[in-house]
Design a protein around this motif. Structure first.
Motif, PDB file in Angstrom:
ATOM      1  N   ARG A 192       0.834  -1.214   0.000  1.00 17.70           N
ATOM      2  CA  ARG A 192       0.000   0.000   0.000  1.00 17.70           C
ATOM      3  C   ARG A 192       0.865   1.259   0.000  1.00 17.70           C
ATOM      4  O   ARG A 192       1.381   1.695   1.038  1.00 17.70           O
ATOM      5  CB  ARG A 192      -0.948   0.024   1.206  1.00 17.70           C
ATOM      6  CG  ARG A 192      -1.871   1.231   1.174  1.00 17.70           C
ATOM      7  CD  ARG A 192      -2.819   1.296   2.364  1.00 17.70           C
ATOM      8  NE  ARG A 192      -3.327   2.655   2.493  1.00 17.70           N
ATOM      9  CZ  ARG A 192      -3.819   3.188   3.601  1.00 17.70           C
ATOM     10  NH1 ARG A 192      -3.882   2.458   4.710  1.00 17.70           N
ATOM     11  NH2 ARG A 192      -4.242   4.424   3.626  1.00 17.70           N
ATOM     12  N   VAL A 193       1.001   1.830  -1.185  1.00 22.29           N
ATOM     13  CA  VAL A 193       1.766   3.061  -1.348  1.00 22.29           C
ATOM     14  C   VAL A 193       0.905   4.021  -2.160  1.00 22.29           C
ATOM     15  O   VAL A 193       0.320   3.626  -3.167  1.00 22.29           O
ATOM     16  CB  VAL A 193       3.091   2.779  -2.088  1.00 22.29           C
ATOM     17  CG1 VAL A 193       3.797   4.073  -2.455  1.00 22.29           C
ATOM     18  CG2 VAL A 193       3.994   1.891  -1.243  1.00 22.29           C
ATOM     19  N   HIS A 194       0.810   5.258  -1.722  1.00 27.82           N
ATOM     20  CA  HIS A 194      -0.018   6.225  -2.448  1.00 27.82           C
ATOM     21  C   HIS A 194       0.858   7.109  -3.336  1.00 27.82           C
ATOM     22  O   HIS A 194       1.645   7.912  -2.844  1.00 27.82           O
ATOM     23  CB  HIS A 194      -0.852   7.053  -1.465  1.00 27.82           C
ATOM     24  CG  HIS A 194      -1.881   6.222  -0.768  1.00 27.82           C
ATOM     25  ND1 HIS A 194      -3.156   6.064  -1.239  1.00 27.82           N
ATOM     26  CD2 HIS A 194      -1.795   5.437   0.347  1.00 27.82           C
ATOM     27  CE1 HIS A 194      -3.823   5.236  -0.440  1.00 27.82           C
ATOM     28  NE2 HIS A 194      -3.019   4.846   0.532  1.00 27.82           N
ATOM     29  N   ASN A 195       0.674   6.883  -4.622  1.00 26.56           N
ATOM     30  CA  ASN A 195       1.422   7.618  -5.637  1.00 26.56           C
ATOM     31  C   ASN A 195       0.692   8.945  -5.916  1.00 26.56           C
ATOM     32  O   ASN A 195      -0.532   8.967  -5.941  1.00 26.56           O
ATOM     33  CB  ASN A 195       1.474   6.724  -6.886  1.00 26.56           C
ATOM     34  CG  ASN A 195       1.789   7.499  -8.129  1.00 26.56           C
ATOM     35  OD1 ASN A 195       2.583   8.442  -8.097  1.00 26.56           O
ATOM     36  ND2 ASN A 195       1.175   7.121  -9.244  1.00 26.56           N
ATOM     37  N   ARG A 196       1.425  10.027  -6.109  1.00 27.68           N
ATOM     38  CA  ARG A 196       0.791  11.331  -6.338  1.00 27.68           C
ATOM     39  C   ARG A 196       0.880  11.810  -7.787  1.00 27.68           C
ATOM     40  O   ARG A 196       0.597  12.975  -8.067  1.00 27.68           O
ATOM     41  CB  ARG A 196       1.434  12.387  -5.425  1.00 27.68           C
ATOM     42  CG  ARG A 196       1.296  12.089  -3.938  1.00 27.68           C
ATOM     43  CD  ARG A 196      -0.142  12.045  -3.499  1.00 27.68           C
ATOM     44  NE  ARG A 196      -0.281  11.938  -2.055  1.00 27.68           N
ATOM     45  CZ  ARG A 196      -1.241  11.252  -1.448  1.00 27.68           C
ATOM     46  NH1 ARG A 196      -2.126  10.579  -2.159  1.00 27.68           N
ATOM     47  NH2 ARG A 196      -1.325  11.225  -0.138  1.00 27.68           N
ATOM     48  N   VAL A 197       1.311  10.934  -8.678  1.00 30.07           N
ATOM     49  CA  VAL A 197       1.446  11.325 -10.079  1.00 30.07           C
ATOM     50  C   VAL A 197       0.483  10.501 -10.923  1.00 30.07           C
ATOM     51  O   VAL A 197       0.521   9.263 -10.865  1.00 30.07           O
ATOM     52  CB  VAL A 197       2.895  11.097 -10.559  1.00 30.07           C
ATOM     53  CG1 VAL A 197       3.018  11.376 -12.060  1.00 30.07           C
ATOM     54  CG2 VAL A 197       3.849  11.994  -9.785  1.00 30.07           C
ATOM     55  N   PRO A 198      -0.416  11.158 -11.666  1.00 32.37           N
ATOM     56  CA  PRO A 198      -0.527  12.612 -11.820  1.00 32.37           C
ATOM     57  C   PRO A 198      -1.327  13.247 -10.687  1.00 32.37           C
ATOM     58  O   PRO A 198      -2.037  12.552  -9.979  1.00 32.37           O
ATOM     59  CB  PRO A 198      -1.317  12.729 -13.130  1.00 32.37           C
ATOM     60  CG  PRO A 198      -2.163  11.502 -13.184  1.00 32.37           C
ATOM     61  CD  PRO A 198      -1.342  10.420 -12.535  1.00 32.37           C
ATOM     62  N   GLY A 199      -1.176  14.573 -10.556  1.00 36.21           N
ATOM     63  CA  GLY A 199      -2.061  15.327  -9.687  1.00 36.21           C
ATOM     64  C   GLY A 199      -1.395  16.156  -8.616  1.00 36.21           C
ATOM     65  O   GLY A 199      -1.784  17.285  -8.370  1.00 36.21           O
ATOM     66  N   SER A 219      12.089  -3.431  -3.010  1.00 34.42           N
ATOM     67  CA  SER A 219      12.437  -3.514  -4.425  1.00 34.42           C
ATOM     68  C   SER A 219      11.187  -3.432  -5.293  1.00 34.42           C
ATOM     69  O   SER A 219      11.285  -3.288  -6.498  1.00 34.42           O
ATOM     70  CB  SER A 219      13.215  -4.787  -4.724  1.00 34.42           C
ATOM     71  OG  SER A 219      12.523  -5.894  -4.234  1.00 34.42           O
ATOM     72  N   SER A 220      10.000  -3.522  -4.660  1.00 33.79           N
ATOM     73  CA  SER A 220       8.740  -3.371  -5.399  1.00 33.79           C
ATOM     74  C   SER A 220       7.714  -2.687  -4.515  1.00 33.79           C
ATOM     75  O   SER A 220       7.732  -2.848  -3.289  1.00 33.79           O
ATOM     76  CB  SER A 220       8.132  -4.719  -5.790  1.00 33.79           C
ATOM     77  OG  SER A 220       9.098  -5.615  -6.246  1.00 33.79           O
ATOM     78  N   ILE A 221       6.816  -1.950  -5.151  1.00 30.65           N
ATOM     79  CA  ILE A 221       5.701  -1.354  -4.420  1.00 30.65           C
ATOM     80  C   ILE A 221       4.421  -1.530  -5.232  1.00 30.65           C
ATOM     81  O   ILE A 221       4.470  -1.708  -6.455  1.00 30.65           O
ATOM     82  CB  ILE A 221       5.914   0.152  -4.125  1.00 30.65           C
ATOM     83  CG1 ILE A 221       6.153   0.946  -5.417  1.00 30.65           C
ATOM     84  CG2 ILE A 221       7.063   0.363  -3.154  1.00 30.65           C
ATOM     85  CD1 ILE A 221       6.258   2.455  -5.231  1.00 30.65           C
ATOM     86  N   LEU A 222       3.303  -1.456  -4.528  1.00 28.83           N
ATOM     87  CA  LEU A 222       1.996  -1.477  -5.193  1.00 28.83           C
ATOM     88  C   LEU A 222       1.376  -0.097  -4.988  1.00 28.83           C
ATOM     89  O   LEU A 222       1.136   0.313  -3.846  1.00 28.83           O
ATOM     90  CB  LEU A 222       1.101  -2.565  -4.580  1.00 28.83           C
ATOM     91  CG  LEU A 222      -0.293  -2.679  -5.194  1.00 28.83           C
ATOM     92  CD1 LEU A 222      -0.226  -3.183  -6.630  1.00 28.83           C
ATOM     93  CD2 LEU A 222      -1.179  -3.609  -4.352  1.00 28.83           C
ATOM     94  N   ALA A 223       1.133   0.604  -6.106  1.00 25.93           N
ATOM     95  CA  ALA A 223       0.626   1.976  -6.012  1.00 25.93           C
ATOM     96  C   ALA A 223      -0.898   1.987  -5.999  1.00 25.93           C
ATOM     97  O   ALA A 223      -1.540   1.319  -6.812  1.00 25.93           O
ATOM     98  CB  ALA A 223       1.157   2.803  -7.173  1.00 25.93           C
ATOM     99  N   MET A 224      -1.452   2.740  -5.081  1.00 24.09           N
ATOM    100  CA  MET A 224      -2.910   2.860  -4.957  1.00 24.09           C
ATOM    101  C   MET A 224      -3.444   3.799  -6.052  1.00 24.09           C
ATOM    102  O   MET A 224      -2.704   4.612  -6.594  1.00 24.09           O
ATOM    103  CB  MET A 224      -3.277   3.384  -3.566  1.00 24.09           C
ATOM    104  CG  MET A 224      -2.915   2.433  -2.432  1.00 24.09           C
ATOM    105  SD  MET A 224      -3.802   0.862  -2.541  1.00 24.09           S
ATOM    106  CE  MET A 224      -2.510  -0.259  -3.040  1.00 24.09           C
ATOM    107  N   PRO A 225      -4.751   3.704  -6.340  1.00 22.68           N
ATOM    108  CA  PRO A 225      -5.271   4.413  -7.511  1.00 22.68           C
ATOM    109  C   PRO A 225      -5.799   5.828  -7.245  1.00 22.68           C
ATOM    110  O   PRO A 225      -6.402   6.425  -8.127  1.00 22.68           O
ATOM    111  CB  PRO A 225      -6.423   3.502  -7.950  1.00 22.68           C
ATOM    112  CG  PRO A 225      -6.951   2.953  -6.665  1.00 22.68           C
ATOM    113  CD  PRO A 225      -5.777   2.835  -5.737  1.00 22.68           C
ATOM    114  N   ASN A 226      -5.579   6.371  -6.029  1.00 21.77           N
ATOM    115  CA  ASN A 226      -6.163   7.699  -5.754  1.00 21.77           C
ATOM    116  C   ASN A 226      -5.265   8.835  -6.247  1.00 21.77           C
ATOM    117  O   ASN A 226      -4.832   9.692  -5.506  1.00 21.77           O
ATOM    118  CB  ASN A 226      -6.519   7.871  -4.276  1.00 21.77           C
ATOM    119  CG  ASN A 226      -5.325   7.752  -3.350  1.00 21.77           C
ATOM    120  OD1 ASN A 226      -4.392   7.008  -3.625  1.00 21.77           O
ATOM    121  ND2 ASN A 226      -5.345   8.494  -2.260  1.00 21.77           N
ATOM    122  N   THR A 227      -4.989   8.792  -7.544  1.00 21.08           N
ATOM    123  CA  THR A 227      -4.276   9.881  -8.200  1.00 21.08           C
ATOM    124  C   THR A 227      -5.321  10.923  -8.618  1.00 21.08           C
ATOM    125  O   THR A 227      -6.509  10.728  -8.413  1.00 21.08           O
ATOM    126  CB  THR A 227      -3.545   9.337  -9.444  1.00 21.08           C
ATOM    127  OG1 THR A 227      -4.476   8.529 -10.179  1.00 21.08           O
ATOM    128  CG2 THR A 227      -2.364   8.476  -9.056  1.00 21.08           C
TER     129      THR A 227
END
Lengths: 433, 319
Positions: free
Chosen positions: A65-72, A92-100
């Motif tokens: 659970r990682v929150h990516n901020r790109v785009p936005g 070495s890996s992350i899973l990005a959440m969809p709240n961009t």
């Protein structure tokens, strides 16, 4: 991004802890062209030798659970800072959440993010798509197209679908594509105004409470739906004692659910917000000591499968506001591994760390867990288990500083992270570009 | 001062008043005594105290308020200070400026103190960490309303004497009330027995862990009590399904003659206002000689004069 792709090096004297491959012994590893060898391959000299006596080598860690901020919101975090923070923290890996912004509820946004990752990331970034359009819980997102675009799972994290019919239909539909479903368990009608864990403390502080019930109802729903539809569900970021009990009982009955916990919930309680510290305002909220202890127990007895960072970066000015106006969420990529080590309080936590942070999260996503056996692609982290250091957000890789653990003293530190055959992070910065 | 109140404190040492919870019983009594001195001075010789002459006090009211804002203005003017009142809807906050920036600007404009009313709990603490002028909390969300509690306690002490062992009931919407919280802390510190009462949706049991008695039976709450403080019931709560209707509330929890008669013979009725006649209280009872509602309002001036004078002068000494 131009990079010095160092992928020919020797690791000498380290302890290889890889329970998935049945390995736990002191063993030299030789990496050539990104592949692991058990002896020095002929005619291929190493560019670098790391003497890592008394260090630990674990198979590549994956953060679910990682929150990516790109785009936005690239001022809070961009792909480069996000993935550097992950690599520095040992992932070495992350899973990005969809709240961009816009939401990752369409193939176009997914492709844009993939393009940015290709240019700026040194680690593997797996993507999720929204379960419903805009994560609003009203209309299904185009799950088939999202799958085609490359998402590995669908979720509305950090929200949950309130309507049971929409939730069950979304799950039935996602099952058709073999998409993994991640449920962030919060009954929105009970949690929507919650600023903090509902307790005497939040009552005293005049903050609207987020009750344990909001999570437990949602956990129970996931269990019931998973059982009836025979669809596996991953329940993300448990916080309450009773949730742990519900999951334990469901697993005993053979329901196909898995769970994880955010690392800071293993170390901190609601006391961290007692002076309206927005840096400790998390989603979901920090709860009480009985919950914290139940989470650790759940991790130890197998009820909880994995640990995440729930890394939610927010630029400084977004958090420097009144408590109820501040967004919930804290960063954690650079502290999660050490936080879990500290919370487990074990003399030798590393076999468990390998299971909870490497093997299990990969299995949950349906991916092959990385292995340290010869012939595999190098994907691992080297940890100095006795290194004492103080976490200072100012020297972190994340663009955001919203950590409740700023100034915390940790023991143990990742010194080398290798992802997909390449060095993604090395404490000796001369080895990086 | 009433017998039994022994104040060991010689000097006031806080330059901000953020809440009652972080005051000691001595500090509360010190403030009340200061207010008593001010009230006596004002009523006997009619002269104006000029202890804050030349000081600039900014009333930053980000939430609507009439009573509290006017009382703070009168208090400041009665001490010779200049007062500027800024209302939320007329300030830069409507243009997207943050509270932090507004406060730094107010400080740069030479404020000697900021009186803050804000809907966010904890906002006075937040402000005190940003600017170095005294901050007086005039109500922050559901957290605290210290000047209101001090004037309530002042009025109770005036009518009932030493509050140690006195039974005080607070009836109404406790969950969302800063007045209830500030009074609870203050009354407990002074040794009163505090009962919180009202519908179970608005009076969480968890308050018992914070030192109060909790009941949802108004008769049990009022039987033998020395004072009852009624809190305003807001229509919004009805919409959020905290209670069915105002008439149902009036029927079950409204203070009428028969419930009032269960209280002690000389019991008093307080209300921080604004009053909903016929909901929290029968209109006739609100006008009876047992209601001290308007005396609360008048006492509010002396209490706020004491707060401003002590905090600003202390802040000056510390700077």
């Amino acid at each position: 991004m131009k990079e010095k792709a160092l992928c020919n090096f020797d690791l000498v004297g380290g302890r290889v802890v890889d329970p998935y491959s049945g390995m736990d012994r002191v063993k030299d590893l030789f990496v050539r062209d990104g592949i692991i060898y058990s002896s020095i391959p002929e005619g291929k000299p190493a560019e670098q030798t790391f003497n890592i006596k008394d260090h630990i080598i674990l198979p590549g860690l994956l953060d679910l659970r990682v929150h990516n901020r790109v785009p936005g919101d690239a001022q809070s975090e961009n792909i480069q800072s996000l993935t550097k923070a992950a690599a520095k923290g040992g992932f070495s890996s992350i899973l990005a959440m969809p709240n961009t912004t816009p939401h990752s509820d369409n193939p176009g946004t997914i492709r844009y993010i993939q393009d940015r990752i290709k240019q700026a990331s040194k680690i593997k970034v797996h993507l999720t798509g929204c379960l419903t359009i805009g994560s609003k819980g009203i209309a299904l997102a185009p799950l088939g197209s999202l799958k085609e675009a490359g998402v590995v799972a669908v979720t509305d994290c950090p929200h949950s679908v309130g309507d049971n019919q929409i939730f069950t239909n979304a799950l039935k539909y996602a099952k058709m594509f073999g998409l993994k479903i991640i449920e962030y368990p919060q009954d929105p009608s009970l949690s929507k105004d919650g600023q903090a864990h509902e307790s005497p403390l939040s009552l005293k502080m005049g903050l609207t409470g987020n009750p344990r019930m909001a999570e437990e109802l949602s956990v129970q729903r996931a269990i019931t739906v998973s059982r009836h539809l025979e669809v596996p569900i991953h329940i993300s970021s448990l916080t309450s004692l009773e949730s742990v009990n519900l999951v334990k009982e469901a697993k005993r009955l053979g329901v196909k659910i898995s769970t994880d916990v955010s690392a800071h919930h293993l170390l901190l309680t609601e006391e961290a917000i007692s002076e309206y510290k927005t840096q400790a305002k998390t989603t979901p909220p920090l709860r009480e000591e009985i919950d914290r202890l139940a989470l650790i127990e759940g991790l130890n007895d197998g009820t909880i499968d994995s640990c995440n960072s729930s890394h939610e970066p927010f630029a400084e000015h977004l958090k420097q506001v009144e408590f109820d106006l501040a967004p919930g969420g804290v960063i954690g990529l650079e502290t999660t591994l050490m936080t879990v080590i500290e919370a487990l309080g074990d003399n030798d936590p590393f076999p468990k760390i390998a299971e909870k942070m490497s093997t299990n999260p990969h299995k949950i996503l349906g991916l092959d867990p990385p292995s340290l056996k010869a012939g595999n692609l190098a994907d691992f982290v080297v940890i100095d288990p006795v290194k004492k250091w103080i976490y200072n957000t100012e020297s972190g890789m994340s663009l955001s500083k919203n950590s409740p653990l700023d100034g915390h003293k940790f023991i143990g530190k990742p010194i080398l992270t290798v992802s997909g055959g390449k060095i993604a992070w090395c404490e000796d910065s001369s080895l990086l570009d | 001062m009433e017998a039994g109140d022994i104040v060991a404190m010689k000097e006031w040492s806080k330059n901000s008043l953020l809440g009652i919870e972080d005051l000691s019983s001595d500090e509360i009594l010190f403030l009340l005594d200061e207010a008593e001195t001010i009230k006596a001075q004002k009523t006997t010789d009619g002269s104006i105290i000029e202890s804050l002459r030349g000081k600039r006090i900014i009333n930053l009211f980000m939430e609507p308020s009439t009573r509290t804002r006017v009382a703070f203005e009168i208090a400041a003017k009665s001490l010779g200070a200049d007062v500027i009142s800024i209302a939320g809807e007329a300030s830069s906050l409507t243009k997207g400026e943050t509270l932090k920036d507004t406060a730094m600007n107010v400080q740069a404009l030479g404020a000697d103190a900021i009186v803050l009313r804000h809907s966010s709990p904890g906002s006075p603490l937040f402000l005190s960490q940003i600017v170095n002028v005294p901050i007086i909390n005039a109500g922050d969300g559901a957290h605290e309303h210290p000047s209101q509690a001090l004037l309530d306690i002042y009025t109770m002490r005036e009518k009932l004497g030493n509050l140690k062992g006195k039974r005080i009931t607070i009836l109404g919407d406790i969950r969302f009330s800063r007045v209830a919280r500030s009074n609870l802390w203050g009354l407990l510190k002074l040794g009163a027995v505090v009962t919180l009462a009202g519908p179970s949706t608005l009076v969480p049991k968890e308050f018992e862990k914070l030192g109060a008695r909790v009941t949802h039976d108004p008769n049990e709450a009022l039987r033998g009590a020395d004072a009852v403080m009624l809190l305003r019931i807001q229509h919004e709560r009805q919409q959020a399904s905290h209670f069915p209707s105002l008439s149902e509330y009036a029927n079950v929890f409204g203070l009428g003659r028969s419930t009032f008669d269960q209280m002690k013979k000389n019991a008093i009725i307080l209300h921080p206002g604004p009053l909903n006649r016929g909901v929290e209280i029968e209109s006739e009872l609100a006008d009876s000689n047992r209601a001290v509602i308007l005396q609360q309002v008048s006492n509010g001036i002396a209490v706020r004069m004491a707060i401003l004078q002590l905090c600003i002068n202390c802040g000056e000494n510390q700077r």
